[in-house]
Design a protein around this motif. Structure first.
Motif, PDB file in Angstrom:
ATOM      1  N   ASP A  59     -26.984   1.393 -11.565  1.00 32.13           N
ATOM      2  CA  ASP A  59     -26.234   0.556 -12.565  1.00 32.13           C
ATOM      3  C   ASP A  59     -25.181  -0.333 -11.953  1.00 32.13           C
ATOM      4  OD1 ASP A  59     -27.690   1.333 -14.607  1.00 32.13           O
ATOM      5  OD2 ASP A  59     -26.042   2.834 -15.410  1.00 32.13           O
TER       6      ASP A  59
ATOM      7  N   LYS B  73     -34.026   0.862 -12.632  1.00 26.59           N
ATOM      8  CA  LYS B  73     -34.465   2.154 -13.020  1.00 26.59           C
ATOM      9  C   LYS B  73     -35.753   2.523 -12.432  1.00 26.59           C
ATOM     10  CE  LYS B  73     -31.083   2.702 -15.592  1.00 26.59           C
ATOM     11  NZ  LYS B  73     -29.869   3.173 -15.356  1.00 26.59           N
ATOM     12  N   GLY B  74     -35.789   3.623 -11.903  1.00 27.79           N
ATOM     13  CA  GLY B  74     -36.927   4.095 -11.397  1.00 27.79           C
ATOM     14  C   GLY B  74     -37.424   3.667  -9.901  1.00 27.79           C
TER      15      GLY B  74
ATOM     16  N   PHE C 260     -29.061  -3.488 -14.260  1.00 31.95           N
ATOM     17  CA  PHE C 260     -29.645  -1.953 -13.883  1.00 31.95           C
ATOM     18  C   PHE C 260     -30.973  -1.937 -13.198  1.00 31.95           C
ATOM     19  CE2 PHE C 260     -30.900  -2.634 -18.104  1.00 31.95           C
ATOM     20  CZ  PHE C 260     -32.273  -2.257 -18.102  1.00 31.95           C
TER      21      PHE C 260
ATOM     22  N   ASP D 196     -32.002   5.245  -9.673  1.00 31.34           N
ATOM     23  CA  ASP D 196     -31.302   4.523 -10.859  1.00 31.34           C
ATOM     24  C   ASP D 196     -30.086   3.970 -10.443  1.00 31.34           C
ATOM     25  OD1 ASP D 196     -33.590   5.149 -12.286  1.00 31.34           O
ATOM     26  OD2 ASP D 196     -32.794   6.898 -13.319  1.00 31.34           O
TER      27      ASP D 196
END
Length: 119
Positions: free
Chosen positions: A35, A9-10, A7, A33
């Motif tokens: 995945d 994120k941000g 992942f 974000d």
């Protein structure tokens, strides 16, 4: 098939995006974000970067693509990002992308979308 996730994120990127004339004149913050659905078994055994998906490469690609883009809709940008990742990262079997546009609606912390794409 095992479904592991790498992942990101941000991931913050500034881009020219929007339907209004004033939006086409400024850069606005976007936050991703992502995945990445993959199989991490071989990488966990080999401890070799070649056996996994490099999150730095994916991040750099998303930043470059987003900064160079000029879309009206975040939907179009999100789709372009997914297509790029799936076409350049053979180890990624699917991805879920969340794209936030935090300054779009002053009364909201953020607005955005989630999409899921697979091979």
């Amino acid at each position: 098939m095992q479904q592991d996730i790498i992942f990101i994120k941000g991931l913050a990127v500034n881009a020219v995006i929007g339907v209004f004339d004033w939006e086409k004149e400024i850069k606005q913050p976007l936050v991703f974000d992502i995945d990445l659905y993959t199989d991490l078994k071989q990488a966990s055994e080999s401890d070799n970067l070649q056996d996994t998906v490099c999150y730095k490469t994916v991040s750099d690609d998303v930043i470059a693509l987003t900064e160079a883009s000029r879309f009206d809709l975040i939907e179009s940008l999100a789709e372009q990002v997914c297509e790029h990742v799936l076409s350049t990262q053979p180890g990624v079997k699917a991805l879920k992308l969340t794209l936030n546009k935090p300054d779009a609606v002053p009364a909201a912390q953020s607005v955005g979308l989630n999409i899921y794409r697979q091979r």
